[in-house]
Design a protein around this motif. Structure first.
Motif, PDB file in Angstrom:
ATOM      1  N   CYS A 150      19.734  -2.839  -8.268  1.00 30.26           N
ATOM      2  CA  CYS A 150      19.738  -2.858  -9.741  1.00 30.26           C
ATOM      3  C   CYS A 150      18.376  -2.437 -10.287  1.00 30.26           C
ATOM      4  O   CYS A 150      18.289  -1.734 -11.293  1.00 30.26           O
ATOM      5  N   ARG A 151      17.323  -2.888  -9.604  1.00 31.98           N
ATOM      6  CA  ARG A 151      15.971  -2.543 -10.054  1.00 31.98           C
ATOM      7  C   ARG A 151      15.770  -1.034  -9.966  1.00 31.98           C
ATOM      8  O   ARG A 151      15.228  -0.397 -10.876  1.00 31.98           O
ATOM      9  N   CYS A 152      16.242  -0.459  -8.855  1.00 32.41           N
ATOM     10  CA  CYS A 152      16.124   0.978  -8.649  1.00 32.41           C
ATOM     11  C   CYS A 152      16.905   1.733  -9.735  1.00 32.41           C
ATOM     12  O   CYS A 152      16.401   2.692 -10.336  1.00 32.41           O
ATOM     13  N   LEU A 153      18.121   1.279 -10.018  1.00 29.40           N
ATOM     14  CA  LEU A 153      18.950   1.919 -11.054  1.00 29.40           C
ATOM     15  C   LEU A 153      18.329   1.761 -12.435  1.00 29.40           C
ATOM     16  O   LEU A 153      18.372   2.674 -13.260  1.00 29.40           O
ATOM     17  N   ALA A 205      21.676  -2.605   8.334  1.00 30.55           N
ATOM     18  CA  ALA A 205      20.223  -2.813   8.314  1.00 30.55           C
ATOM     19  C   ALA A 205      19.788  -2.978   6.863  1.00 30.55           C
ATOM     20  O   ALA A 205      20.507  -2.606   5.936  1.00 30.55           O
ATOM     21  N   ASP A 206      18.586  -3.520   6.682  1.00 25.84           N
ATOM     22  CA  ASP A 206      18.090  -3.834   5.338  1.00 25.84           C
ATOM     23  C   ASP A 206      17.547  -2.575   4.638  1.00 25.84           C
ATOM     24  O   ASP A 206      16.585  -1.975   5.107  1.00 25.84           O
ATOM     25  N   PRO A 207      18.138  -2.191   3.495  1.00 24.93           N
ATOM     26  CA  PRO A 207      17.676  -0.963   2.821  1.00 24.93           C
ATOM     27  C   PRO A 207      16.576  -1.199   1.789  1.00 24.93           C
ATOM     28  O   PRO A 207      16.190  -0.267   1.084  1.00 24.93           O
ATOM     29  N   THR A 208      16.052  -2.428   1.668  1.00 30.50           N
ATOM     30  CA  THR A 208      15.173  -2.714   0.509  1.00 30.50           C
ATOM     31  C   THR A 208      13.898  -1.872   0.495  1.00 30.50           C
ATOM     32  O   THR A 208      13.429  -1.502  -0.576  1.00 30.50           O
ATOM     33  N   VAL A 209      13.335  -1.574   1.667  1.00 34.22           N
ATOM     34  CA  VAL A 209      12.100  -0.773   1.695  1.00 34.22           C
ATOM     35  C   VAL A 209      12.325   0.552   0.963  1.00 34.22           C
ATOM     36  O   VAL A 209      11.519   0.968   0.118  1.00 34.22           O
ATOM     37  N   ALA A 262       0.838  -1.211   0.000  1.00 31.88           N
ATOM     38  CA  ALA A 262       0.000   0.000   0.000  1.00 31.88           C
ATOM     39  C   ALA A 262       0.873   1.262   0.000  1.00 31.88           C
ATOM     40  O   ALA A 262       0.565   2.246  -0.677  1.00 31.88           O
ATOM     41  N   ALA A 263       1.994   1.215   0.752  1.00 28.74           N
ATOM     42  CA  ALA A 263       2.890   2.375   0.804  1.00 28.74           C
ATOM     43  C   ALA A 263       3.482   2.635  -0.579  1.00 28.74           C
ATOM     44  O   ALA A 263       3.518   3.776  -1.063  1.00 28.74           O
ATOM     45  N   VAL A 264       3.925   1.571  -1.229  1.00 27.98           N
ATOM     46  CA  VAL A 264       4.495   1.714  -2.576  1.00 27.98           C
ATOM     47  C   VAL A 264       3.421   2.227  -3.543  1.00 27.98           C
ATOM     48  O   VAL A 264       3.684   3.077  -4.396  1.00 27.98           O
ATOM     49  N   GLY A 265       2.188   1.744  -3.384  1.00 27.81           N
ATOM     50  CA  GLY A 265       1.077   2.192  -4.238  1.00 27.81           C
ATOM     51  C   GLY A 265       0.817   3.689  -4.103  1.00 27.81           C
ATOM     52  O   GLY A 265       0.579   4.390  -5.094  1.00 27.81           O
ATOM     53  N   LEU A 266       0.883   4.175  -2.863  1.00 28.33           N
ATOM     54  CA  LEU A 266       0.677   5.616  -2.631  1.00 28.33           C
ATOM     55  C   LEU A 266       1.752   6.436  -3.331  1.00 28.33           C
ATOM     56  O   LEU A 266       1.471   7.475  -3.942  1.00 28.33           O
ATOM     57  N   LEU A 267       3.007   5.961  -3.240  1.00 22.51           N
ATOM     58  CA  LEU A 267       4.091   6.680  -3.906  1.00 22.51           C
ATOM     59  C   LEU A 267       3.916   6.628  -5.421  1.00 22.51           C
ATOM     60  O   LEU A 267       4.221   7.594  -6.126  1.00 22.51           O
ATOM     61  N   LYS A 268       3.412   5.497  -5.910  1.00 25.43           N
ATOM     62  CA  LYS A 268       3.164   5.393  -7.363  1.00 25.43           C
ATOM     63  C   LYS A 268       2.140   6.457  -7.773  1.00 25.43           C
ATOM     64  O   LYS A 268       2.333   7.179  -8.758  1.00 25.43           O
ATOM     65  N   GLY A 269       1.049   6.556  -7.013  1.00 26.39           N
ATOM     66  CA  GLY A 269       0.022   7.559  -7.314  1.00 26.39           C
ATOM     67  C   GLY A 269       0.599   8.961  -7.299  1.00 26.39           C
ATOM     68  O   GLY A 269       0.331   9.782  -8.185  1.00 26.39           O
ATOM     69  N   THR A 270       1.447   9.230  -6.292  1.00 28.22           N
ATOM     70  CA  THR A 270       2.062  10.558  -6.171  1.00 28.22           C
ATOM     71  C   THR A 270       2.948  10.849  -7.385  1.00 28.22           C
ATOM     72  O   THR A 270       2.910  11.948  -7.952  1.00 28.22           O
ATOM     73  N   ALA A 325      12.482   3.169  -6.412  1.00 32.19           N
ATOM     74  CA  ALA A 325      12.239   2.527  -7.723  1.00 32.19           C
ATOM     75  C   ALA A 325      10.857   2.898  -8.250  1.00 32.19           C
ATOM     76  O   ALA A 325      10.696   3.233  -9.424  1.00 32.19           O
ATOM     77  N   VAL A 326       9.839   2.857  -7.369  1.00 33.08           N
ATOM     78  CA  VAL A 326       8.471   3.126  -7.852  1.00 33.08           C
ATOM     79  C   VAL A 326       8.320   4.604  -8.234  1.00 33.08           C
ATOM     80  O   VAL A 326       7.597   4.950  -9.175  1.00 33.08           O
ATOM     81  N   ILE A 327       9.049   5.489  -7.532  1.00 34.27           N
ATOM     82  CA  ILE A 327       8.996   6.919  -7.889  1.00 34.27           C
ATOM     83  C   ILE A 327       9.603   7.125  -9.283  1.00 34.27           C
ATOM     84  O   ILE A 327       9.014   7.773 -10.155  1.00 34.27           O
ATOM     85  N   PHE A 328      10.794   6.537  -9.515  1.00 32.82           N
ATOM     86  CA  PHE A 328      11.440   6.704 -10.829  1.00 32.82           C
ATOM     87  C   PHE A 328      10.597   6.075 -11.933  1.00 32.82           C
ATOM     88  O   PHE A 328      10.496   6.587 -13.036  1.00 32.82           O
ATOM     89  N   ARG A 329      10.003   4.929 -11.599  1.00 31.26           N
ATOM     90  CA  ARG A 329       9.273   4.180 -12.630  1.00 31.26           C
ATOM     91  C   ARG A 329       8.073   4.954 -13.158  1.00 31.26           C
ATOM     92  O   ARG A 329       7.727   4.863 -14.336  1.00 31.26           O
ATOM     93  N   HIS A 330       7.421   5.709 -12.269  1.00 28.71           N
ATOM     94  CA  HIS A 330       6.154   6.335 -12.677  1.00 28.71           C
ATOM     95  C   HIS A 330       6.234   7.845 -12.856  1.00 28.71           C
ATOM     96  O   HIS A 330       5.232   8.485 -13.150  1.00 28.71           O
TER      97      HIS A 330
END
Length: 923
Positions: free
Chosen positions: A663-666, A606-610, A557-565, A616-621
């Motif tokens: 890599c996905r983010c890049l 710590a895990d940076p994946t979040v 849901a968090a990623v979805g909100l960023l996609k919408g933004t 990634a979703v911001i760049f993608r959209h």
């Protein structure tokens, strides 16, 4: 097995350990050792001796299972002169062990069936078995077991007996089928009401129905059919017998799918099933759910079989609509599992009626669909004492999702608008309990998107009423109403005056933990559909994005909100985008920097994946429209963020999961700004190649393919990209050349050939003139036999596109050069490639890969037909002509016919059909 044949005492010891050792490590050791024994040549003799000694159930089960496995997978190990002795010894074993345990009898029956299917010299096996055992009642159970598994094994995936042998066997079984049915009938007459025997008989009969070899006229007047329906009509029938009888009726109904050619049997089954309605009601009264489910399976199978008849002649003869009444009676059962059985039929009925598109027919079936929808809405109700929101992931949640899908598919028969309005009026005019309201809103959400949003007062009224719902209503009602608002985003787009009140309503939901993720999803939907109207609310979205973690959101849901933004951001004026994008990314970048600082001060990572996924979703959209010559507004932001991504990648270079997310983010960053990322090219490639030498994560190859796609047409970048390819190929080939390297690393194969394919598409001459191309082609030839969907698809696409560059005269000035280079490559590797492709599609690859193989062969043929004809002939000569059981795999005529079909084909799909038919001979 090293050290020769093991002693029986040692084998017993291992079997005992496998079943009884209290220490899991001991069990594991025994399992590995026995597995090795099963793969060895000694397994044949050892299992034969164990079965002879008959010491205990465990050792006999192991031996019987080993025998079955060896016959299925290693039959070629035995010389033909031993086949008769093996058959005789298996028949002796099954007779001697018939009372020890039914699972051993089944394993031995499978071994005998698999032997009979492969042993071409054993003619008329059904006849010989019946002759040998039918007079001895004590042999009946195992004889029927063999006759049950024999038809089931004909299409077994683990037996590659080939289409010729399979056709021969099916004809043989069809010839003896009435003898088998007569044996089963006699058996029922002799044993009367012996329940175990009846179960065996019905299972066997079902198996012969499934193979489709029973004579339907002979069956229509057969005593067994009457017995079958009597058993199903009787109230006192036990659960196990009821299930076996139901399975058998379903198999019979499936077997007469083509009703016209089986009229007599179709009529018997049709009338027989209609007599079961009373028995169904009895089972409901006794609350016997198992039987209720069985009857519903039978009624559904009846409807499936007579679907075409029902649609063609509704209400007449076997198109009798009482069949649908039976399903609606089942839909009325309080347990939702009952109605769920019939879903596939309702889908198919909807699909049929949609294709025919005849208003008169629609009118006949509409009332049935209306009643179905009514039942479904009732089944979707939560328990009145349910607390909180509806669960998505439990069985009932999944059932509701399937209801939603079904409703979407059949709603056209009732009319989306009429249905939506009707549902709304039940809420508006009545005052139903909360669980009814929630279910109605749930069904409304399923169909909201198919209602025309233009000038629709009902839709706007629904929207107005929902946003006025007080916070005191049940949490589940609020949750589903939020979902409904999200599905009505088209209505909001047409009526922007509601946008503020809708957003306020959703913001309330966003602040409450149980509703937050649903509200976020609805906001995302509205951003996607109302991008232009949402631009004025961008700063509100930015505020949400800045404090994303203060809301109780799921990751999705968090990623979805960023996609919408991001979608809304892309609609802002160009000069504002850079600053806003920088703001949007700042939170994630700060978080990544903080993790890196912690890492360097206290050594813990710590895990940076979040944060990487959010970037990634911001760049993608964020994809604004940029005119030629304008600087991409995102370019500056991505250059600023690069050092943080680079350092994160270095810090976590050993962790495949995190590297993949980097890599996905890049990848999306590069795609976002296209050629605008040129300044990153050098440092990025240097870092990728450096890390890949130590940790060959396949995602670097994928990222490489993105870079080639973006920059491969740029003259100044080609050599650098080729250097990158060569540097990445060395560790890749080392990895893939290990034992089972291709099979153990399908992702690497997939990504390597994606990269190579991009090169072929963007800069073929650069690749074809290099020294690396030979090694890539050799690797591709080796990988054509890899049975992995994505990897195999990538390999085939590479080979196809490579050859196609020498075929497609696109009037580019380099065409002649390409043609010459492809000619040289084919001269070197063509024969090997064609031979390997034919071998792979006959022995290694599943049928769904064949269209890809056909495309490769087609391109080779278009490139040089005369040479291809010779290569194909040579490849076909190398294929084996008969099986280890002595059956003819492929005749000379079949080989010459196939060669002719392929080499005279005028389009690729003819090659595909030919290969599909031909490879059946080897399956």
């Amino acid at each position: 097995m090293e050290g020769g044949k093991p002693s029986l005492a040692l084998v017993y010891q291992a079997v005992q350990a496998l079943y009884h050792d209290p220490d899991p490590a001991g069990k594991e050791r025994a399992s590995l050792w026995l597995g090795e024994l099963q793969r060895s040549m000694y397994a044949w003799e050892v299992s034969d001796q164990l079965l002879q000694l008959k010491q205990d159930v465990e050792s006999c089960y192991f031996a019987a299972q080993t025998m079955k496995m060896k016959i299925q997978t290693s039959f070629y190990e035995l010389p033909p002169e031993t086949h008769n002795a093996l058959r005789d010894s298996l028949l002796t074993h099954i007779q001697n062990l018939k009372d020890l345990s039914p699972i051993i009898v089944t394993q031995l029956a499978l071994a005998i069936a698999d032997l009979a299917l492969q042993m071409a010299s054993w003619k008329g096996c059904v006849h010989t078995l019946i002759e040998k055992y039918n007079n001895d009642i004590s042999s009946m159970p195992f004889l029927i077991e063999i006759l049950t598994v024999l038809p089931e094994e004909v299409h077994s995936r683990s037996l590659r007996i080939g289409a010729n042998r399979r056709t021969e066997i099916i004809e043989d079984l069809a010839y003896y089928s009435s003898t088998v049915v007569t044996l089963l009938t006699t058996c029922v007459e002799k044993t009367g009401n012996d329940e175990k025997m009846l179960i065996k008989v019905f299972r066997c009969l079902g198996s012969w129905f499934n193979l489709g070899v029973l004579d339907s006229n002979f069956m229509a007047s057969n005593q067994l059919l009457m017995v079958l329906f009597q058993v199903l009509q009787r109230d006192e029938t036990s659960t196990n017998l009821h299930e076996a009888s139901s399975d058998c009726v379903c198999s019979a109904l499936y077997a007469i799918e083509n009703v016209e050619t089986n009229v007599a049997l179709a009529l018997q089954l049709f009338q027989g099933v209609l007599t079961l309605e009373t028995a169904y009601h009895m089972a409901v009264a006794r609350e016997d759910l198992d039987k209720v489910l069985n009857y519903c399976r039978i009624f559904t199978e009846l409807c499936e079989t007579f679907l075409e008849t029902t649609v063609r002649t509704p209400g007449q003869g076997m198109g009798d609509l009482r069949t649908l009444e039976l399903l609606l009676i089942c839909a009325g059962h309080p347990q939702y599992e009952v109605v769920e059985i019939s879903f596939n039929f309702w889908y198919r009925l909807g699909e049929h009626l949609y294709k025919i598109n005849n208003p008169t027919l629609h009118a006949i079936f509409r009332p049935y669909i209306q009643r179905l929808l009514h039942c479904l809405a009732r089944h979707c109700q939560l328990d009145p004492d349910h607390e909180g929101i509806p669960e998505d992931t439990d069985d009932f949640g999944e059932f509701r999702m399937r209801v939603s899908d079904l409703v979407k598919d059949v709603i056209f028969l009732v009319g989306s608008m009429e249905c939506f309005a009707q549902l709304y009026s039940t809420l508006k005019d009545g005052n139903p309990p909360w669980e009814v309201t929630e279910a109605v809103l749930f069904i409304m959400a399923s169909i909201a998107k198919s209602v025309d949003p233009e000038n629709n007062p009902t839709l706007t009224e629904v929207l107005q009423q929902i946003v006025l719902l007080p916070e005191s209503v049940h949490m589940a009602v609020r949750y589903t109403s939020i979902e409904l608002v999200g599905e009505m985003s088209e209505v909001v787009d047409r009526n922007p005056r509601f946008l503020d009140s809708v957003l306020n309503y959703l913001m309330k939901g966003l602040r409450e933990k149980p509703l937050a993720s649903a509200a976020a999803k609805a906001i995302h939907n509205i951003c996607s559909v109302c991008r232009d109207h949402m631009a004025q609310h961008f700063h509100g979205l930015l505020d949400i994005a800045r404090s994303l973690d203060s809301f109780a959101l799921s990751t999705e849901a968090a990623v979805g909100l960023l996609k919408g933004t991001a979608l809304v951001l892309a609609r802002l004026p160009l000069e504002k985008i850079a600053e806003c994008l920088s703001d949007l990314c700042a939170v994630q970048v700060m978080a990544l920097k903080k993790l890196l600082t912690e890492q360097s001060t206290n050594g813990k990572s710590a895990d940076p994946t979040v944060w990487l996924d959010r970037l990634a979703v911001i760049f993608r959209h964020t994809n604004p429209i940029v005119e030629n010559g304008q600087t991409h507004p995102c370019q500056k932001v991505i250059q600023e963020i690069w050092p943080v991504l680079s350092e994160t990648l270095n810090t976590h270079q050993a962790d495949n999961r995190i590297v993949e997310r980097c890599c996905r983010c890049l990848r999306f960053a590069v795609r976002c700004v296209g050629k605008g990322s040129a300044s990153l090219l050098q440092p990025l490639v240097t870092q990728m190649v450096g890390v890949y030498q130590v940790y060959p994560h396949s995602c670097f190859l994928y990222l490489g393919s993105i870079l080639v796609d973006e920059y491969g047409m740029e003259e100044g970048c080609r050599q650098g990209l080729l250097d990158m390819l060569q540097a990445l190929c060395m560790p890749t080939f080392q990895l893939l050349e290990q034992p089972n390297g291709l099979r153990n690393h399908p992702d690497t194969v997939d990504d390597l050939f994606r990269l190579a394919t991009r090169f072929v598409q963007r800069s073929p001459v650069t690749l074809l003139s290099s020294s690396i191309i030979i090694h890539i082609i050799q690797c591709a030839i080796a990988a054509t036999s890899l049975d992995h969907r994505d990897a195999n698809c990538s390999v085939m696409k590479f080979v196809r596109d490579l050859i196609h560059t020498g075929v497609a005269n696109d009037h580019e000035e380099d065409f002649e050069v390409r043609k010459r280079l492809i000619g040289q490559a084919m001269e070197q590797h063509g024969q090997q490639l064609v031979t390997q492709l034919m071998h792979s599609c006959c022995f290694c690859l599943p049928p769904y890969t064949l269209p890809d193989v056909a495309e490769v062969l087609w391109e080779i043929m278009v490139f040089d037909r005369p040479t291809f004809c010779r290569w194909l002939e040579s490849a076909l000569k190398g294929l084996p002509k008969e099986t280890s059981g002595g059956a003819m795999t492929v005749t000379h005529k079949q080989l010459t016919d196939f060669h002719k079909q392929v080499t005279s084909a005028e389009e690729c799909k003819q090659v595909c059909w030919a290969i599909r038919e031909f490879t059946r001979l080897f399956r």
